[in-house]
Scaffold this motif. Structure first.
Motif, PDB file in Angstrom:
ATOM      1  N   SER A 146       0.834  -1.211   0.000  1.00 32.33           N
ATOM      2  CA  SER A 146       0.000   0.000   0.000  1.00 32.33           C
ATOM      3  C   SER A 146       0.869   1.261   0.000  1.00 32.33           C
ATOM      4  O   SER A 146       0.481   2.283  -0.538  1.00 32.33           O
ATOM      5  N   ILE A 147       2.079   1.187   0.542  1.00 36.20           N
ATOM      6  CA  ILE A 147       2.947   2.375   0.588  1.00 36.20           C
ATOM      7  C   ILE A 147       3.785   2.500  -0.690  1.00 36.20           C
ATOM      8  O   ILE A 147       3.944   3.593  -1.234  1.00 36.20           O
ATOM      9  N   LEU A 148       4.314   1.358  -1.181  1.00 28.51           N
ATOM     10  CA  LEU A 148       5.326   1.419  -2.243  1.00 28.51           C
ATOM     11  C   LEU A 148       4.840   0.935  -3.606  1.00 28.51           C
ATOM     12  O   LEU A 148       5.481   1.190  -4.618  1.00 28.51           O
ATOM     13  N   GLY A 149       3.724   0.241  -3.621  1.00 28.62           N
ATOM     14  CA  GLY A 149       3.254  -0.350  -4.877  1.00 28.62           C
ATOM     15  C   GLY A 149       3.753  -1.774  -4.990  1.00 28.62           C
ATOM     16  O   GLY A 149       4.827  -2.121  -4.497  1.00 28.62           O
ATOM     17  N   ARG A 150       2.982  -2.584  -5.685  1.00 32.27           N
ATOM     18  CA  ARG A 150       3.198  -4.029  -5.698  1.00 32.27           C
ATOM     19  C   ARG A 150       4.524  -4.458  -6.326  1.00 32.27           C
ATOM     20  O   ARG A 150       5.139  -5.433  -5.911  1.00 32.27           O
ATOM     21  N   ARG A 151       4.983  -3.730  -7.348  1.00 31.54           N
ATOM     22  CA  ARG A 151       6.137  -4.268  -8.103  1.00 31.54           C
ATOM     23  C   ARG A 151       7.427  -4.292  -7.292  1.00 31.54           C
ATOM     24  O   ARG A 151       8.372  -4.985  -7.625  1.00 31.54           O
ATOM     25  N   HIS A 152       7.478  -3.505  -6.219  1.00 32.99           N
ATOM     26  CA  HIS A 152       8.706  -3.472  -5.418  1.00 32.99           C
ATOM     27  C   HIS A 152       8.748  -4.570  -4.331  1.00 32.99           C
ATOM     28  O   HIS A 152       9.791  -4.800  -3.745  1.00 32.99           O
ATOM     29  N   VAL A 153       7.604  -5.151  -4.042  1.00 34.56           N
ATOM     30  CA  VAL A 153       7.512  -5.942  -2.802  1.00 34.56           C
ATOM     31  C   VAL A 153       7.587  -7.446  -3.040  1.00 34.56           C
ATOM     32  O   VAL A 153       6.812  -8.014  -3.812  1.00 34.56           O
ATOM     33  N   LEU A 154       8.534  -8.090  -2.375  1.00 33.98           N
ATOM     34  CA  LEU A 154       8.561  -9.550  -2.261  1.00 33.98           C
ATOM     35  C   LEU A 154       8.232  -9.880  -0.802  1.00 33.98           C
ATOM     36  O   LEU A 154       8.468  -9.064   0.087  1.00 33.98           O
ATOM     37  N   ALA A 155       7.723 -11.079  -0.574  1.00 35.74           N
ATOM     38  CA  ALA A 155       7.477 -11.500   0.812  1.00 35.74           C
ATOM     39  C   ALA A 155       8.652 -12.338   1.294  1.00 35.74           C
ATOM     40  O   ALA A 155       9.379 -12.927   0.479  1.00 35.74           O
ATOM     41  N   GLY A 156       8.839 -12.389   2.598  1.00 37.41           N
ATOM     42  CA  GLY A 156       9.913 -13.219   3.127  1.00 37.41           C
ATOM     43  C   GLY A 156       9.741 -13.489   4.611  1.00 37.41           C
ATOM     44  O   GLY A 156       9.060 -12.732   5.313  1.00 37.41           O
ATOM     45  N   ARG A 157      10.310 -14.562   5.060  1.00 31.89           N
ATOM     46  CA  ARG A 157      10.355 -14.850   6.499  1.00 31.89           C
ATOM     47  C   ARG A 157      11.695 -15.517   6.779  1.00 31.89           C
ATOM     48  O   ARG A 157      12.280 -16.135   5.903  1.00 31.89           O
ATOM     49  N   THR A 158      12.152 -15.418   8.032  1.00 27.33           N
ATOM     50  CA  THR A 158      13.464 -15.975   8.349  1.00 27.33           C
ATOM     51  C   THR A 158      13.449 -16.697   9.686  1.00 27.33           C
ATOM     52  O   THR A 158      12.700 -16.319  10.598  1.00 27.33           O
TER      53      THR A 158
END
Ligand SMILES: NC(=O)C1=CN([C@@H]2O[C@H](COP(=O)(O)OP(=O)(O)OC[C@H]3O[C@@H](n4cnc5c(N)ncnc54)[C@H](OP(=O)(O)O)[C@@H]3O)[C@@H](O)[C@H]2O)C=CC1
Ligand SMILES: CC(C)(CO)C(=O)C(=O)O
Length: 315
Positions: free
Chosen positions: A113-125
């Protein structure tokens, strides 16, 4: 790669230090001047296998004046995500990837919602870090897995290339086509130990000695699994004891969960994003979650007793 660790506290410093050691151009961003100054003066001290080593890398209290980077790893605590990411927009260029490795659910939707979808990947560690003092962290990165993925499940070249680069740099990373399940698999680990360590104040070495704690943890995980099942999420395990075992595996006995570290540092916890998320989703799906609701109440009680809630409302 040019990498910014946004919120380089316990975990962000451990991961950022590891990536810098491998030759990446890393900047640790943390609003705490004491931590930043210590890193600038002496380097970041990483403790692993009982030994300290020093890594020299850039550190700053904010992203002002920084050029866009290739990768932003978001590692502030969840209640701080919106403010931190909004203030860091200028380092997100056309090809920058932004990944939250935070615990809990809902981070990716907020970043999108802040940056737009194309920049965002999901991750967990499953890596871990403990802040030992300004510029000094316990680093639990080696041998612990990190998983990333596109929100729509596509296995893209950009995700594959990033996983390979991170793995080569010592952050063992793979791509998943089922990132929603990955997020919930990790949530189960935090449901198992986060709140119980936080309210008892116990390190992992102490927490795992008590059968009563283990049974409570397993009951909380079983509730979360029932909620995940009702939501159609395909978890990696059907054994509620597995996340309890996984939470501590490979971490030293003195390890403290990030939720306990929050309370010890007088900071708000991520309880609303972890056990609180289980309770909310359970309510939506008609699945009872009394153990998780009790853990939420206990952690909020500690936040109130210690004045953390009042300070957060005033801020
Ligand atoms: N620690 C661990 O082992 C693990 C943590 N995680 C997850 O990683 C995330 C980070 O955890 P952890 O490293 O323990 O947290 P920390 O609190 O140690 O680190 C976060 C740091 O970000 C700083 N910060 C907050 N807002 C800003 C901002 N706007 N700009 C710059 N810095 C900011 C905080 O400052 P301040 O101190 O002033 O609040 C804090 O020092 C959490 O979501 C946690 O659940 C996941 C796996 C393991
Ligand atoms: C280190 C780990 C995986 C388990 O405690 C964690 O996520 C946390 O402490 O928040």
């Amino acid at each position: 790669m040019r990498i910014c660790i946004l919120g380089a506290g316990a975990l962000g410093s451990a991961i950022g230090g590891t990536l810098a050691e491998a030759g990446h151009e890393v900047t640790l961003v943390n609003r705490n001047r004491g931590h930043v100054d210590a890193i600038r003066e002496r380097g970041l001290v990483l403790r692993g296998d009982g030994h300290d080593r020093i890594v020299h890398l850039a550190a700053a209290t904010d992203t002002a004046g920084m050029a866009p980077v290739d990768l932003v790893l978001v590692l502030v605590k969840s209640p701080d995500t919106e403010a931190a990411v909004s203030a860091a927009r200028s380092i997100v260029g056309p090809d920058t990837l932004v990944i939250s490795l935070q615990n809990g659910v809902g981070q990716e939707e907020l970043l999108t919602s802040i940056l737009g979808r194309r920049h965002v990947l999901a991750g967990r560690t499953y890596t871990g870090g403990v802040m030992l003092g300004p510029g000094h962290v316990l680093c639990g990165v080696a041998g612990k897995e990190t998983i990333i993925g596109e929100m729509d499940g596509a296995v893209t070249p950009r995700a594959a290339a990033l996983a390979q680069a991170l793995t080569e740099a010592g952050l063992d990373t793979r791509v998943s086509a089922e990132i929603r399940a990955v997020i919930w698999d990790k949530l189960l680990v935090n449901v198992a130990t986060g709140a119980l360590a936080a309210v008892t104040g116990l390190t992992y070495g102490q927490l795992y000695q008590l059968p009563e704690i283990e049974e409570t943890a397993v009951a909380a995980v079983a509730e979360a699994m029932a909620v995940a099942q009702a939501c159609g999420i395909r978890l990696a395990t059907s054994d509620p004891r597995a996340p309890w075992r996984k939470a501590s595996s490979g971490l030293p006995p003195e390890f403290k969960t990030s939720m306990l570290q929050s309370l010890e540092n007088g900071r708000r916890t991520e309880i609303d994003f972890i056990n609180g998320a289980v309770v909310r989703e359970g309510r939506r799906m008609g699945v009872p979650t009394p153990v998780n609701a009790t853990l939420v109440a206990l952690v909020k009680g500690v936040e109130t007793r210690t004045g953390i809630s009042a300070r957060a409302v005033a801020a």
